[in-house]
Scaffold this active site. Structure first.
Site, PDB file in Angstrom:
ATOM      1  N   GLU A 192      -8.048  26.045  43.133  1.00 31.58           N
ATOM      2  CA  GLU A 192      -6.964  25.096  42.876  1.00 31.58           C
ATOM      3  C   GLU A 192      -6.309  24.828  44.214  1.00 31.58           C
ATOM      4  O   GLU A 192      -5.839  25.752  44.871  1.00 31.58           O
ATOM      5  CB  GLU A 192      -5.969  25.738  41.894  1.00 31.58           C
ATOM      6  CG  GLU A 192      -4.964  24.749  41.383  1.00 31.58           C
ATOM      7  CD  GLU A 192      -3.628  25.402  41.188  1.00 31.58           C
ATOM      8  OE1 GLU A 192      -3.555  26.447  40.526  1.00 31.58           O
ATOM      9  OE2 GLU A 192      -2.658  24.865  41.722  1.00 31.58           O
ATOM     10  N   CYS A 252       2.576  24.153  42.827  1.00 30.75           N
ATOM     11  CA  CYS A 252       1.432  23.232  42.842  1.00 30.75           C
ATOM     12  C   CYS A 252       1.723  22.017  41.975  1.00 30.75           C
ATOM     13  O   CYS A 252       1.079  20.987  42.107  1.00 30.75           O
ATOM     14  CB  CYS A 252       0.175  23.944  42.371  1.00 30.75           C
ATOM     15  SG  CYS A 252       0.486  25.141  41.110  1.00 30.75           S
TER      16      CYS A 252
END
Ligand code: NAP
Length: 510
Positions: A265, A302
């Site tokens: 990620e 994120c």
């Protein structure tokens, strides 16, 4: 529990024989306690050998025993008490309240996976019985189940020292799947990593599992992590961090004789679309919530809202000036590492240097280790003409884009890289325009949400924390929620197996 700077190799605790490095108290920049040392090649080899050895028996453990194991890890983490909270807060600069919340999430995640294993659905047991009478040829008996991939290498993230680190979502889902785990500790929180690693090591012993089910290695550079990913015994990788780091590991994995999946990620700016009716009716209210989401945790999420898309019209100017005004009251906050703080400052300076970009507001200035929040604005045509404007600036920075019309908004959306999330701020009157955008938004992101901001990810069976590249390296997966377990499984079909050798998992489940 003392922090001794030791590697955890299977059941052993040993000082690394490689290069030293130190933990840092993030708010002051001073060294915290004694040194940690990188693992040497020989120590990495021992961790790999013990992990591979453990895989043989760990993959055969019962669902009940594996569930109890995850619950023991959760209990052992809680038993670390304030020592864990204090250390994680010192190493990351994150407030203790935030760390306590993250600990609750980590423990909850482990327990959720325990419940998922007990329920057993992830095995995907399928039965397709034989039909000897079928013409023109008899049909065989077919059974299918998911089996674990093998040892997994996990790279903990800097921004979630508990929930996405040593015992975080990647580790919990890999262990739940039946895969041993070797964690490469993030160098920004080594003491926290050791404490949590010991909690897992203790749970392995309490469960009487092979000690190699879990290892924790330190690295002062990148050698240890790269050696793990290159080794044939590692069968998958879980990573959260920078695009550069994720791509470096992906490259190593793809160059192996047997390439393996890397679930990385990496980078996302999480567009927020504010629709015309919503911005006209409640622009200043949306602005307040937007700035709260933008500045939460110094913007180091994120899912931070790094891009706000609007269409020129009533309410856009009021939204922008209200956001700028809320931002002036946002305090500067300590960032996770000096490197992340430097990257944030370089990213905001680069954005500011663009002639097509205007600074519309700033937060309160801080110390050299703190990030000062900033809000930029530009036009849709400028964004379309300059791909650098959609680069992630990790921290509290966002870009408001004013598109000329709905057509330009659609072109901007089509030009964006893959994202973790897209938020739609809308009123009922915006439904038709919003609905028309959904097919392109499904191509763009892993999670679409209405009238909220994406920070604060629910750990749930229905969560997707993933998205097309570069949000992740494999947009078919999620790293949060119970579906994360499927990253570490592979289907096997058993054709015409007699009962004597049919795996026990199938018995009683027909
Ligand atoms: P990072 O530098 O990518 O590091 C993540 C982990 O990977 C660390 O364990 C690091 O080792 C290791 N690593 C990095 N590059 C490597 C390479 N070439 N080979 C082998 N291992 C490598 O990420 P970070 O330190 O967390 O933060 C840096 C930047 O990442 C931020 O400024 C931000 O842009 C981005 N970030 C994004 C997210 C997100 O969720 N999108 C989250 C956090 C960070 P060391 O421990 O030795 O450094």
């Amino acid at each position: 529990m003392a922090i001794r700077g030791e590697l955890l190799i299977g059941g052993e605790s040993v000082i690394g024989a490689g290069r030293p490095f130190f933990a840092v108290e993030q708010t002051t920049g001073t060294t915290l306690g004694s040194a940690f040392h990188s693992a040497t090649g020989e120590q990495v080899e021992r961790a790999l050998a013990s992990s591979w050895e453990a895989f043989r028996s760990y993959r055969e453990t019962t669902l009940h025993d594996r569930a109890v194991f995850l619950e023991r890890i959760a209990t052992n983490i809680l038993d670390l008490g304030n020592e864990l909270v204090d250390r994680a807060s010192a190493e990351t600069g994150l407030p203790k309240g935030r760390i306590e919340g993250e600990r609750a999430r980590t423990v909850g995640q482990l327990r959720l996976f325990a419940a998922e294993i007990r329920e057993g659905r992830f095995q995907e047991l399928r039965f397709d019985p034989a039909d000897p009478e079928r013409k023109p040829s008899a049909k065989p008996d077919l059974k299918l189940r998911n089996v674990p991939l093998g040892p997994v290498s996990v790279f903990g993230s800097s921004n979630f020292p508990l929930a996405f680190s040593v015992a975080g979502g990647d580790t919990a889902s890999a262990l739940a799947a039946g895969c041993p785990v070797i964690v490469k500790a993030h160098s920004a929180h080594p003491g926290t990593s050791e404490l949590v690693g010991r909690a897992i090591q203790k749970a392995v012993a309490e469960s009487a599992f092979a000690p190699g089910v879990f290892s924790l290695l330190f690295d002062a550079g990148f050698e240890v992590g790269q050696a793990l990913v290159a080794d044939g015994r590692i069968r998958a990788v879980g990573f959260t961090g920078s695009r550069r780091g994720g791509l470096a590991l992906l490259d190593i994995a793809n160059r192996r004789r047997q390439p393996i999946p890397v679930y990385a990620e990496m980078s996302s700016i999480n567009p927020v679309i504010i629709f015309p009716s919503a911005i006209a009716s409640r622009g200043p209210e949306i602005a307040k919530d937007f700035i709260s989401s933008l500045t939460l945790g110094a913007g180091q999420f994120c899912t931070n809202p790094g891009l706000v898309l609007t269409v020129e019209g009533p309410g856009v100017a009021e939204f922008t000036s209200a956001a700028a005004s809320h931002l002036t009251r946002a305090a500067a906050q300590t960032m996770l590492t000096a490197g992340i703080c430097d990257a944030f400052k370089r990213g905001t300076a680069k954005m500011e240097s663009k002639t097509s970009v205007e600074v519309v507001g700033r937060g309160i200035a801080g110390t050299p280790l703190e990030g000062q929040a900033v809000l930029f604005s530009t036009t849709g045509s400028a964004l379309l003409g300059d791909p650098e404007l959609q680069e992630e600036i990790f921290g509290a920075a966002s870009l408001v884009v004013k598109c000329a019309d709905q057509g330009e908004l659609a072109r901007v959306l089509d030009s964006l890289e893959g994202q973790l999330t897209v938020a739609l701020l809308m009123d009922d009157a915006d439904a038709a325009i919003a609905q028309a955008l959904i097919p392109r938004l499904e191509l763009l992101a892993g999670r679409l949400l209405v009238n909220g901001f994406a920070t604060g990810v629910e750990v749930s069976p229905a969560m997707v924390h993933g998205g097309p590249f570069p949000a992740t390296s494999d947009g078919r997966s999620t790293s949060v929620g119970t579906m994360a377990i499927y990253r570490f499984l592979r289907p096997v079909c058993y054709q015409d197996f007699p009962p004597a050798i049919t795996p026990a998992a199938f018995r009683g489940n027909e």
